[in-house]
Design an enzyme around this catalytic site. Structure first.
Site, PDB file in Angstrom:
ATOM      1  N   SER A 142      38.772  36.577  52.649  1.00  0.00           N
ATOM      2  CA  SER A 142      38.758  37.904  53.268  1.00  0.00           C
ATOM      3  C   SER A 142      37.479  38.589  52.829  1.00  0.00           C
ATOM      4  O   SER A 142      36.839  38.175  51.848  1.00  0.00           O
ATOM      5  CB  SER A 142      39.975  38.703  52.791  1.00  0.00           C
ATOM      6  N   TYR A 155      46.068  41.438  46.392  1.00  0.00           N
ATOM      7  CA  TYR A 155      45.373  40.767  47.488  1.00  0.00           C
ATOM      8  C   TYR A 155      43.908  40.534  47.131  1.00  0.00           C
ATOM      9  O   TYR A 155      43.371  39.431  47.312  1.00  0.00           O
ATOM     10  CB  TYR A 155      45.486  41.625  48.749  1.00  0.00           C
TER      11      TYR A 155
END
Length: 260
Positions: A142, A155
């Site tokens: 990401s 995350y």
């Protein structure tokens, strides 16, 4: 670039980014394995790709279970005779301020993103090394593999960790012709992101429209979401790349949100 007759395992591929990668790979000639926690959804996705079932396979796989991963990868190798590409894509999102982030949620996030990447990589490397024809391992990172955002402690930690794992796999796999790389997308409007919009609006005290415009897309060059096809085409490029020249790298696909 094409993947003619290559065997590709994609985790979390019953929906979203993983499902579109599976389609792009299939259209490029690959044999596709839809590995997902939801076996029925995986079977549906596999049938949609290939009603004949000759070039597709569905596998039930909880990526945090060593037993399920080992059994699933063994079944793939037995059915198709090897594995050429792993896309470690399975993931979830839980957002909360760090001071109130539940430890159980922290452990769940790291288990799915990091334990899952480790277990599937280890299982696939055994097959790739034994077959002697090399391979490509692709991690779904990401922009948060590079950057941090509020409310996403687990995350961000997990996605940063994937870059470290990738580099080790690139070093160890080189002697066997196995490459490893990370795709780092910006916000892709999948169900996972749709779920985040109201959650962040509530946590940040702003409207959902403001979350999209002033949080998610604020730093892009064009105010646009990254698309599933943007990510899938990058995954195709990485899977089909012909040499060890491109390994141990992280490629950001984010409409300029993060530039390196």
């Amino acid at each position: 670039m094409n993947l003619q007759d290559k065997v590709a395992v994609i985790t979390g591929a019953a929906s979203g980014i993983g499902k579109h990668i599976a389609k792009v790979y299939f259209d490029s000639g690959a044999r596709i394995v839809i590995a997902d926690l939801d076996l029925k959804a995986a079977e549906t996705a596999a049938r949609e790709l290939d009603p004949s079932g000759e070039r597709s396979m569905a596998v039930a796989m909880n990526v945090t279970s060593e037993e399920e991963v080992e059994a699933g990868i063994a079944a793939v190798a037995a059915r198709f005779g090897g594995i050429d590409v792993l896309v470690s894509n399975a993931g979830i999102q839980i957002v909360a301020p760090l001071e109130s982030f539940a430890f159980a949620d922290w452990k769940k996030m790291l288990a799915i993103h990091l334990d899952g990447a480790f277990l599937t990589t280890r299982a696939c490397l055994k097959v790739m090394y034994a077959q002697g024809r090399g391979g490509s391992v692709i991690y779904m990172g990401s922009v948060h593999s590079k950057e941090a955002s509020p409310l996403k402690s687990a995350y961000v930690t997990a996605k940063h960790g994937l870059i470290g794992l990738c580099k080790v796999v690139a070093k160890e796999g080189a002697a066997h012709g196995v490459r490893a790389n990370v795709i780092c997308p910006g916000f892709v409007r999948t169900p996972l992101v749709e779920k985040q919009i109201p959650e962040q609006a509530k946590a940040l005290g702003m409207s959902e429209a403001d979350v999209v415009k002033n949080v998610m897309l604020k730093e892009t060059v064009d105010g646009e979401f990254t698309t599933v096809d943007d990510v899938a085409q990058t995954a195709l490029f990485l899977a089909a790349f012909p040499s060890n020249a491109l390994t141990g790298q992280s490629i950001v696909v984010s409409h300029g949100w993060f530039m390196q």
